[in-house]
Motif scaffolding. Structure first.
Motif, PDB file in Angstrom:
ATOM      1  N   ALA A  36       0.844  -1.223  -0.033  1.00 48.38           N
ATOM      2  CA  ALA A  36       0.015   0.065  -0.027  1.00 48.38           C
ATOM      3  C   ALA A  36       0.818   1.222   0.037  1.00 48.38           C
TER       4      ALA A  36
ATOM      5  N   THR B 140      -3.409   4.920  -0.888  1.00 48.73           N
ATOM      6  CA  THR B 140      -3.966   3.668  -0.757  1.00 48.73           C
ATOM      7  C   THR B 140      -3.662   2.907   0.694  1.00 48.73           C
TER       8      THR B 140
ATOM      9  N   TRP C  40      -4.423  -0.808   3.641  1.00 52.91           N
ATOM     10  CA  TRP C  40      -4.677  -2.073   3.643  1.00 52.91           C
ATOM     11  C   TRP C  40      -5.828  -2.168   4.667  1.00 52.91           C
TER      12      TRP C  40
ATOM     13  N   LEU D 298      -6.079  -4.462  -0.572  1.00 58.77           N
ATOM     14  CA  LEU D 298      -5.555  -3.153  -0.604  1.00 58.77           C
ATOM     15  C   LEU D 298      -6.971  -2.360  -0.695  1.00 58.77           C
TER      16      LEU D 298
END
Length: 129
Positions: free
Chosen positions: A47, A58, A60, A67
């Motif tokens: 991520a 981005t 987790w 993701l």
């Protein structure tokens, strides 16, 4: 607000970080204009790398074990402006440009439930030591 010109980028990689036993680091996202804390989420190395590559936050998802790019389904993207690491190398602060509300409930921030207020304006006291 932190200016990029004030602090040169550190030459740090994921190997320098101290993720938890699950390989995750907490990330606090803060609005670049208002300074408001928007969300607390987690990143793994993948991520982190995707965020740096795309400029879109981005994370987790611990509940879905996958993701997720903030805004991918809602359109409420977070664009990375500055990424900082705390003094212990175990928490990140992301200064972001937020499109729309940050919270899945439709609130601007995920932190909208007040648990305690002492009746004084503690923000006036900037000494934290």
């Amino acid at each position: 607000m932190i200016s990029k010109s004030m602090m040169p980028p550190e030459n740090l990689s994921w190997a320098d970080f101290k993720p938890n036993k699950d390989g995750l680091m907490p990330v606090i996202s803060q609005d670049e204009k208002t300074g408001e804390v928007l969300i607390l989420a987690y990143m793994n190395e993948e991520a982190y790398n995707k965020t740096l590559e795309t400029g879109r936050m981005t994370y987790w998802s611990r509940s879905r074990a996958e993701l997720w790019t903030k805004g991918e389904t809602s359109g409420h993207f977070q664009y990375l402006k500055t990424l900082m690491l705390d003094c212990d190398n175990d928490t990140m602060l992301a200064i972001v440009s937020q499109v729309g509300p940050a919270c899945h409930t439709g609130h601007k921030s995920c932190f909208f439930k007040t648990l305690y207020v002492d009746g004084t304006d503690s923000r006036a006291d900037e000494s934290h030591d």
